[in-house]
Design a protein around this motif. Structure first.
Motif, short mmCIF file in Angstrom:
data_model
loop_
_atom_site.label_atom_id
_atom_site.label_comp_id
_atom_site.label_asym_id
_atom_site.label_seq_id
_atom_site.Cartn_x
_atom_site.Cartn_y
_atom_site.Cartn_z
N LEU A 154 -17.37 -27.59 6.23
CA LEU A 154 -16.90 -26.76 7.32
C LEU A 154 -15.83 -25.76 6.90
N LEU A 155 -14.98 -26.15 5.98
CA LEU A 155 -13.82 -25.33 5.65
C LEU A 155 -13.96 -24.61 4.31
N SER A 156 -15.16 -24.50 3.79
CA SER A 156 -15.34 -23.84 2.50
C SER A 156 -15.35 -22.32 2.63
N GLU A 157 -15.80 -21.81 3.76
CA GLU A 157 -15.84 -20.36 3.97
C GLU A 157 -14.46 -19.87 4.39
N LYS A 158 -14.01 -18.79 3.77
CA LYS A 158 -12.70 -18.25 4.10
C LYS A 158 -12.79 -16.93 4.86
N LYS A 159 -13.98 -16.42 5.04
CA LYS A 159 -14.18 -15.17 5.77
C LYS A 159 -15.25 -15.38 6.84
N GLY A 160 -15.27 -14.47 7.79
CA GLY A 160 -16.30 -14.50 8.82
C GLY A 160 -15.97 -15.46 9.95
N VAL A 161 -16.99 -15.84 10.67
CA VAL A 161 -16.82 -16.72 11.84
C VAL A 161 -16.34 -18.10 11.40
N TRP A 162 -16.91 -18.62 10.32
CA TRP A 162 -16.52 -19.94 9.84
C TRP A 162 -15.12 -19.93 9.24
N GLY A 163 -14.61 -18.77 8.91
CA GLY A 163 -13.27 -18.65 8.37
C GLY A 163 -12.19 -18.98 9.38
#
Length: 74
Positions: A34-43
């Motif tokens: 869940l927390l691997s993306e740092k940009k975008g909506v999941w960021g």
């Protein structure tokens, strides 16, 4: 009971979201998923987790103040 359309409801939701993301950062499988993306909506989840871990004292006092407000003053 708070609703999400009032200012205190938005504050409660934001504090709970930050606390939940900071807790989920400590769980290895969820952290990778869940927390691997740092940009975008999941960021948003990553940024909330960073706020919760970096400002943990301020977030804790805010949660206590909001709990006191909801239980005793509202």
């Amino acid at each position: 009971m708070t609703n999400v359309y009032s200012l205190d409801g938005i504050l409660v939701f934001g504090l709970l979201f930050i606390c939940t993301c900071a807790y989920l950062k400590k769980v290895p499988r969820i952290n990778n998923w869940l927390l691997s993306e740092k940009k975008g909506v999941w960021g948003v989840f990553y940024k909330a987790a960073v706020i919760g871990t970096q400002l943990h004292i301020a977030v804790a006092f805010s949660c206590l103040a909001m709990a006191f407000y909801v239980v005793f003053l509202k």
